[in-house]
Design a protein around this motif. Structure first.
Motif, PDB file in Angstrom:
ATOM      1  N   LEU A 286      59.244  17.929  19.470  1.00 23.73           N
ATOM      2  CA  LEU A 286      59.473  19.254  20.063  1.00 23.73           C
ATOM      3  C   LEU A 286      59.819  20.283  18.983  1.00 23.73           C
ATOM      4  O   LEU A 286      59.324  21.421  19.010  1.00 23.73           O
ATOM      5  N   GLU A 287      60.662  19.886  18.053  1.00 24.82           N
ATOM      6  CA  GLU A 287      61.068  20.828  16.993  1.00 24.82           C
ATOM      7  C   GLU A 287      59.880  21.237  16.128  1.00 24.82           C
ATOM      8  O   GLU A 287      59.762  22.399  15.737  1.00 24.82           O
ATOM      9  N   LYS A 288      58.994  20.302  15.863  1.00 23.30           N
ATOM     10  CA  LYS A 288      57.810  20.620  15.072  1.00 23.30           C
ATOM     11  C   LYS A 288      56.943  21.653  15.781  1.00 23.30           C
ATOM     12  O   LYS A 288      56.435  22.602  15.160  1.00 23.30           O
ATOM     13  N   ILE A 289      56.774  21.480  17.103  1.00 21.26           N
ATOM     14  CA  ILE A 289      55.933  22.403  17.872  1.00 21.26           C
ATOM     15  C   ILE A 289      56.584  23.782  17.984  1.00 21.26           C
ATOM     16  O   ILE A 289      55.945  24.817  17.776  1.00 21.26           O
ATOM     17  N   ILE A 290      57.883  23.805  18.317  1.00 19.43           N
ATOM     18  CA  ILE A 290      58.582  25.078  18.512  1.00 19.43           C
ATOM     19  C   ILE A 290      58.699  25.851  17.196  1.00 19.43           C
ATOM     20  O   ILE A 290      58.515  27.074  17.155  1.00 19.43           O
ATOM     21  N   SER A 291      58.980  25.145  16.120  1.00 23.93           N
ATOM     22  CA  SER A 291      59.170  25.825  14.828  1.00 23.93           C
ATOM     23  C   SER A 291      57.875  26.437  14.299  1.00 23.93           C
ATOM     24  O   SER A 291      57.905  27.408  13.537  1.00 23.93           O
ATOM     25  N   THR A 292      56.729  25.883  14.683  1.00 26.52           N
ATOM     26  CA  THR A 292      55.445  26.416  14.206  1.00 26.52           C
ATOM     27  C   THR A 292      54.769  27.336  15.219  1.00 26.52           C
ATOM     28  O   THR A 292      53.677  27.847  14.945  1.00 26.52           O
ATOM     29  N   ALA A 293      55.384  27.532  16.383  1.00 30.98           N
ATOM     30  CA  ALA A 293      54.797  28.419  17.397  1.00 30.98           C
ATOM     31  C   ALA A 293      54.794  29.860  16.896  1.00 30.98           C
ATOM     32  O   ALA A 293      55.815  30.369  16.429  1.00 30.98           O
ATOM     33  N   GLU A 294      53.659  30.518  16.991  1.00 27.87           N
ATOM     34  CA  GLU A 294      53.532  31.895  16.507  1.00 27.87           C
ATOM     35  C   GLU A 294      54.298  32.871  17.389  1.00 27.87           C
ATOM     36  O   GLU A 294      54.862  33.851  16.900  1.00 27.87           O
ATOM     37  N   GLY A 295      54.302  32.629  18.685  1.00 27.16           N
ATOM     38  CA  GLY A 295      54.969  33.530  19.615  1.00 27.16           C
ATOM     39  C   GLY A 295      56.078  32.831  20.363  1.00 27.16           C
ATOM     40  O   GLY A 295      56.799  31.991  19.812  1.00 27.16           O
ATOM     41  N   ARG A 296      56.222  33.159  21.644  1.00 24.68           N
ATOM     42  CA  ARG A 296      57.267  32.557  22.466  1.00 24.68           C
ATOM     43  C   ARG A 296      56.971  31.077  22.718  1.00 24.68           C
ATOM     44  O   ARG A 296      55.815  30.694  22.886  1.00 24.68           O
ATOM     45  N   ALA A 297      58.014  30.278  22.731  1.00 18.95           N
ATOM     46  CA  ALA A 297      57.898  28.874  23.112  1.00 18.95           C
ATOM     47  C   ALA A 297      58.450  28.739  24.522  1.00 18.95           C
ATOM     48  O   ALA A 297      59.621  29.046  24.774  1.00 18.95           O
ATOM     49  N   ILE A 298      57.598  28.302  25.453  1.00 17.96           N
ATOM     50  CA  ILE A 298      57.989  28.158  26.850  1.00 17.96           C
ATOM     51  C   ILE A 298      57.983  26.667  27.179  1.00 17.96           C
ATOM     52  O   ILE A 298      56.930  26.027  27.170  1.00 17.96           O
ATOM     53  N   VAL A 299      59.164  26.108  27.427  1.00 15.91           N
ATOM     54  CA  VAL A 299      59.299  24.666  27.632  1.00 15.91           C
ATOM     55  C   VAL A 299      59.554  24.407  29.116  1.00 15.91           C
ATOM     56  O   VAL A 299      60.574  24.831  29.670  1.00 15.91           O
ATOM     57  N   ALA A 300      58.625  23.719  29.766  1.00 21.52           N
ATOM     58  CA  ALA A 300      58.769  23.372  31.186  1.00 21.52           C
ATOM     59  C   ALA A 300      59.214  21.922  31.287  1.00 21.52           C
ATOM     60  O   ALA A 300      58.604  21.033  30.686  1.00 21.52           O
ATOM     61  N   LEU A 301      60.289  21.693  32.043  1.00 22.03           N
ATOM     62  CA  LEU A 301      60.807  20.339  32.209  1.00 22.03           C
ATOM     63  C   LEU A 301      61.587  20.241  33.514  1.00 22.03           C
ATOM     64  O   LEU A 301      61.773  21.227  34.219  1.00 22.03           O
ATOM     65  N   PHE A 302      62.040  19.029  33.835  1.00 23.21           N
ATOM     66  CA  PHE A 302      62.836  18.833  35.040  1.00 23.21           C
ATOM     67  C   PHE A 302      64.207  19.486  34.837  1.00 23.21           C
ATOM     68  O   PHE A 302      64.878  19.245  33.833  1.00 23.21           O
ATOM     69  N   ALA A 303      64.643  20.275  35.806  1.00 27.88           N
ATOM     70  CA  ALA A 303      65.948  20.931  35.693  1.00 27.88           C
ATOM     71  C   ALA A 303      67.076  19.922  35.628  1.00 27.88           C
ATOM     72  O   ALA A 303      68.148  20.209  35.081  1.00 27.88           O
ATOM     73  N   SER A 304      66.858  18.730  36.160  1.00 24.81           N
ATOM     74  CA  SER A 304      67.899  17.702  36.153  1.00 24.81           C
ATOM     75  C   SER A 304      68.028  16.998  34.796  1.00 24.81           C
ATOM     76  O   SER A 304      68.987  16.257  34.569  1.00 24.81           O
ATOM     77  N   ASN A 305      67.095  17.239  33.896  1.00 26.25           N
ATOM     78  CA  ASN A 305      67.105  16.568  32.592  1.00 26.25           C
ATOM     79  C   ASN A 305      68.001  17.354  31.629  1.00 26.25           C
ATOM     80  O   ASN A 305      67.537  18.025  30.707  1.00 26.25           O
ATOM     81  N   VAL A 306      69.310  17.249  31.849  1.00 31.45           N
ATOM     82  CA  VAL A 306      70.286  18.019  31.074  1.00 31.45           C
ATOM     83  C   VAL A 306      70.230  17.654  29.593  1.00 31.45           C
ATOM     84  O   VAL A 306      70.358  18.520  28.720  1.00 31.45           O
ATOM     85  N   PHE A 307      70.032  16.379  29.288  1.00 28.62           N
ATOM     86  CA  PHE A 307      69.965  15.941  27.890  1.00 28.62           C
ATOM     87  C   PHE A 307      68.824  16.642  27.155  1.00 28.62           C
ATOM     88  O   PHE A 307      68.989  17.122  26.029  1.00 28.62           O
ATOM     89  N   ARG A 308      67.647  16.739  27.793  1.00 31.49           N
ATOM     90  CA  ARG A 308      66.495  17.395  27.173  1.00 31.49           C
ATOM     91  C   ARG A 308      66.745  18.891  27.014  1.00 31.49           C
ATOM     92  O   ARG A 308      66.346  19.496  26.004  1.00 31.49           O
ATOM     93  N   ILE A 309      67.396  19.484  27.987  1.00 31.76           N
ATOM     94  CA  ILE A 309      67.726  20.914  27.892  1.00 31.76           C
ATOM     95  C   ILE A 309      68.612  21.162  26.671  1.00 31.76           C
ATOM     96  O   ILE A 309      68.404  22.108  25.908  1.00 31.76           O
ATOM     97  N   GLN A 310      69.610  20.290  26.469  1.00 31.16           N
ATOM     98  CA  GLN A 310      70.483  20.419  25.302  1.00 31.16           C
ATOM     99  C   GLN A 310      69.684  20.269  24.008  1.00 31.16           C
ATOM    100  O   GLN A 310      69.920  20.995  23.034  1.00 31.16           O
ATOM    101  N   GLN A 311      68.722  19.351  24.006  1.00 31.02           N
ATOM    102  CA  GLN A 311      67.882  19.176  22.821  1.00 31.02           C
ATOM    103  C   GLN A 311      67.135  20.473  22.485  1.00 31.02           C
ATOM    104  O   GLN A 311      67.071  20.883  21.321  1.00 31.02           O
ATOM    105  N   VAL A 312      66.571  21.102  23.496  1.00 30.34           N
ATOM    106  CA  VAL A 312      65.797  22.327  23.268  1.00 30.34           C
ATOM    107  C   VAL A 312      66.708  23.450  22.780  1.00 30.34           C
ATOM    108  O   VAL A 312      66.327  24.239  21.897  1.00 30.34           O
ATOM    109  N   ILE A 313      67.908  23.542  23.326  1.00 30.38           N
ATOM    110  CA  ILE A 313      68.869  24.561  22.861  1.00 30.38           C
ATOM    111  C   ILE A 313      69.207  24.332  21.387  1.00 30.38           C
ATOM    112  O   ILE A 313      69.234  25.277  20.586  1.00 30.38           O
ATOM    113  N   ASP A 314      69.441  23.073  21.018  1.00 31.03           N
ATOM    114  CA  ASP A 314      69.747  22.756  19.616  1.00 31.03           C
ATOM    115  C   ASP A 314      68.584  23.127  18.698  1.00 31.03           C
ATOM    116  O   ASP A 314      68.787  23.668  17.601  1.00 31.03           O
ATOM    117  N   ILE A 315      67.366  22.833  19.150  1.00 32.11           N
ATOM    118  CA  ILE A 315      66.175  23.171  18.362  1.00 32.11           C
ATOM    119  C   ILE A 315      66.050  24.682  18.216  1.00 32.11           C
ATOM    120  O   ILE A 315      65.731  25.198  17.131  1.00 32.11           O
TER     121      ILE A 315
END
Length: 391
Positions: A50-79
């Protein structure tokens, strides 16, 4: 009795081991991925991708995931923090769950990292990460509205990178494919599980399921959460690990499992289960017949037959008049009305005046005959509602 939960990612292994030492009567264990050998991919590997994709994205990074996946949400915030981006949450369930999780301390973000969705237009596209719902192609989800161009705050544009960080749930493949196609048409780059390893299942694979049995050492084993074939495969896996066949209980929804000192564990009766439909203020009062009628109305429309008959002579005094809803009698199909009226009059003539239950007999035969006629003539089966009055 130990229950694994429907997901075993990040399970508190030491706690299960302690219960195993104390003695576990029964282990109820998730069976969803029992057919998958080995171990689940680590969340650390997902985060790296995920970090590789987000860091190289030219524009906005829009991440769609399950709202209940709190661990993944925290990962994306950290990234987002490491890649110098701001985060906004989108979708009602996402906003509600993240609000609760942040208040309870399950999600943490450096000051200034989280911004309101109304503020993202003030930032450069490469400074934004949007965490949103809609990874399963839900019709009215936030991502679906973005893909359709009707979202209030976010319009997909060239340069956006949309990441679907979830697994396809069986049955949703077509809806997800449609959203991916619409996102591409709007110029976005779309990354999903078939082209990148950006999701790992929260459901344990075979080796982790074996470990759960070894840790808890249950007297009885009950496979749960999966289709029936998953329960059977999981039961066989438990038997291979040494549990006696009569100590492995495969139960379906509604079956009651009883434990006692005399007979041990067994299936003992049933309770009523299933969906309860809520219809306005009515709860559970909509049955199969009503659902069938509504389905027919939505697909083929409605035809009302109005007929007034003389009670003594059986002569038709008025009608038959046909009124349609969602079922058009136009000039091209005008013959349908004439032919349908002939069908109705022939049926009326079959039953003599004074016959017991004459109206009810005519009504039932009208419904069958007109459905058959419309099905033959135009390949449609509208709901037929005869209104027959004897005077």
């Amino acid at each position: 009795i130990c229950h694994s939960g429907d997901k075993m990612k990040n399970t508190d292994i030491p706690s299960f081991a302690r219960w195993g030492e104390k003695g576990v009567l029964a282990l109820m264990s998730d069976s969803t991925n029992v057919e998958v050998e080995g171990y689940t991919m680590s969340e650390q590997e997902v985060a790296k991708n995920l970090e590789k994709i987000i860091s190289t994205a030219e524009g906005r990074a829009i991440v769609a995931l399950f709202a209940s996946n709190v661990f993944r949400i925290q990962q994306v915030i950290d990234i987002a923090w490491r890649t110098h981006r701001k985060v906004t949450f989108n979708g009602r369930s996402m906003e509600q769950i993240t609000d609760v999780a942040m208040r309870l301390g399950y999600i943490q973000a450096p000051p200034g990292t989280i911004v309101d969705i109304k503020q993202i237009h003030k930032l450069r596209p490469d400074e934004v990460v949007i965490i949103t719902t809609g990874s399963q192609g839900e019709a009215m989800s936030a991502l679906a509205r973005m893909a359709s161009g009707v979202h209030k705050h976010i319009n997909i544009r060239k340069g956006d990178t949309v990441i679907l960080s979830s697994k396809y749930i069986p049955g949703n493949e077509k809806a997800i494919s449609n959203i991916i196609n619409r996102l591409y048409r709007r110029g976005a780059e779309v990354v999903y599980s078939k082209v990148a390893q950006i999701h790992t299942s929260g459901h344990a694979h075979q080796e982790e399921l074996k470990m759960m049995i070894h840790l808890t050492r249950p007297k009885y084993f009950i496979p749960i959460h999966g289709e029936y074939r998953h329960l059977v495969v999981h039961a066989r896996l438990a038997e291979k690990l040494g549990l006696a066949r009569d100590h492995v209980i495969v139960a379906e929804d509604g079956q009651v499992i009883t434990f006692d000192s005399e007979n041990g564990g067994r299936i003992d009766g049933n309770v009523q289960t299933g969906r309860i439909l809520v219809d306005g203020k009515g709860i559970g009062d909509v049955g199969r017949s009503v659902l069938k009628e509504r389905r027919e109305l939505s697909e083929d429309g409605l035809v009302v037959v109005i007929l007034i008959i003389d009670e003594e002579t059986g002569v038709v005094l008025y009608g038959p008049e046909l009124v349609s809803k969602g079922f058009v009698f136009d000039s091209a199909t005008g013959y349908l009305v004439d032919d349908a009226q002939c069908v109705i009059l022939e049926i009326v003539e079959e039953y003599e005046a004074g016959l017991d239950s004459r109206v009810e007999l005519i009504r039932k035969k009208l419904q069958r005959a007109l459905k058959q006629y419309f099905s033959f003539a135009i390949k449609r089966r509208p709901l037929i509602v005869p209104i027959i009055i004897e005077v």
